[in-house]
Write a protein that holds these residues in place. Structure first.
Motif, short mmCIF file in Angstrom:
data_model
loop_
_atom_site.label_atom_id
_atom_site.label_comp_id
_atom_site.label_asym_id
_atom_site.label_seq_id
_atom_site.Cartn_x
_atom_site.Cartn_y
_atom_site.Cartn_z
N LYS A 106 2.61 1.78 -3.24
CA LYS A 106 1.69 2.23 -4.29
C LYS A 106 1.52 3.75 -4.25
O LYS A 106 1.60 4.43 -5.28
CB LYS A 106 0.33 1.55 -4.08
N TYR A 107 1.34 4.30 -3.05
CA TYR A 107 1.11 5.74 -2.95
C TYR A 107 2.40 6.53 -3.16
O TYR A 107 2.40 7.62 -3.70
CB TYR A 107 0.44 6.09 -1.62
N TRP A 108 3.49 5.95 -2.73
CA TRP A 108 4.79 6.56 -3.01
C TRP A 108 4.96 6.70 -4.53
O TRP A 108 5.31 7.76 -5.05
CB TRP A 108 5.89 5.69 -2.39
N LYS A 140 0.83 -1.21 0.00
CA LYS A 140 0.00 0.00 0.00
C LYS A 140 0.86 1.26 0.00
O LYS A 140 0.70 2.14 -0.81
CB LYS A 140 -0.88 0.01 1.25
N ARG A 141 1.80 1.30 0.93
CA ARG A 141 2.70 2.45 1.04
C ARG A 141 3.44 2.68 -0.27
O ARG A 141 3.56 3.80 -0.73
CB ARG A 141 3.73 2.19 2.14
#
Lengths: 190, 190
Positions: free
Chosen positions: A154-156, A151-152
DNA sequence: TTAATCATGTAACACGTTACATGATTGC
DNA sequence: GCAATCATGTAACGTGTTACATGATTAA
């Protein structure tokens, strides 16, 4: 107050020292938020005073001692609170501060060759920055391989995509601007 | 130190009061440099102390009195000096500070619906901002008609074009980001 | 031997933000 | 009667920037 919240976010992944936070910051967030090392240490002190963090000194013999920070309950709540409070200021989401554009705005007071030099220089910066996004992607691939925090990652990745798209747009703009200025000069000559 | 130099640039077109400068600023430079009214007054005081400006009080009977600022020789030299000193810091030309991207970076700690809401909101901001650039162009056309300062108008226009291109790129990005998130959710469902 | 990495900070200053204060005139 | 425009600021606080200080270890 985003620097503090950026640090809270990084610490959410696990305890770190100021030094490590500084490097993480520069590796991942620096393309949309720059912070001096000294500022990070200052913010950490302030955040511990607020009770958002706690720290512990770790004695080392081979290296200088270090202070490891970790999130407290209060810090985690503060992060959640900030994330669930949407920005009210319309302009701030899109509008940015740019000394370069200030120079462009005032370029009428400069000789035209100087303006062209400035634009050319800007173009090179854009190209360099585009390159740095490429290395950023490599770093992401590296962390992404370790998975677990997909998740992290992906947003990065999304923030990097944003930076790339802005940078490409800036590049297109500057090329057009250079063309327009040169074209105008040609017409003046005839 | 760009706010000061922006004010110098505006005053280069002729004497103005703090109030007028504030409005000029908001009409023309605000899309790449936001400043509070109170900050403008403070900078004017500081600049007069530096000898870059001089001011004169104008007594009015129908309206409150006002203080008219004009450039001094020293102020003009400072503007020239600043314009001919190219930015040395590589990053600053392209990198911007964005609390929005900070939120995106930390979005892994938010529920996905909230992230989508945030992105949708950002999209609307982009659209609004694009609209405001259109009105900006109208203002330019208005000033451009008076001519005489064609050069100034040309560069003003370039800054607006920059803003528009960045804004369009942001719009494309956010649409893609929304698509990616929704698409992912769909695959999870199946 | 020189630069890089590890590791932490202080002090001073510059700049940005928010809240508040004052008070007249003009148009709806 | 109320909002907008004209017109100027102060005070406090928050954040960002620059310069400086210290000192060990390791790799080129």
């Amino acid at each position: 107050m985003s620097l503090k919240h950026g640090l809270l976010g990084l610490l959410n992944a696990g305890p770190m020292t100021g030094y490590e936070l500084d490097r993480s910051f520069k590796r991942s967030l620096a393309h949309f938020w720059q912070a001096q090392t000294s500022q990070i240490y200052r913010e950490l002190t302030a955040m511990e005073e607020k009770g958002w963090l706690q720290s512990e000194e770790v004695i080392q013999t081979e290296k200088p001692n270090k202070r490891v920070y970790s999130l407290t309950e209060a810090g985690n709540e503060e992060l959640q609170r900030w994330l669930s409070t949407p920005e009210t200021d319309v302009a701030k989401a899109v509008v940015v501060r740019s000394a370069f554009l200030m120079r462009v705005f005032l370029a009428g007071e400069m000789p035209e060759e100087e303006v062209l030099t400035m634009l050319q220089h800007f173009k090179e910066e854009c190209l360099k920055t585009l390159g740095s996004f490429a290395s950023n992607r490599e770093a992401i691939a590296h962390y992404g391989a370790a998975a677990a925090h997909e998740k992290r990652v992906k947003y990065w990745e999304l923030t990097v995509m944003y930076g790339e798209s802005q940078c490409r747009a800036a590049l297109d703009w500057v090329e057009q601007a250079i063309f327009l200025l040169k074209d105008e000069k040609k017409h003046e000559a005839t």
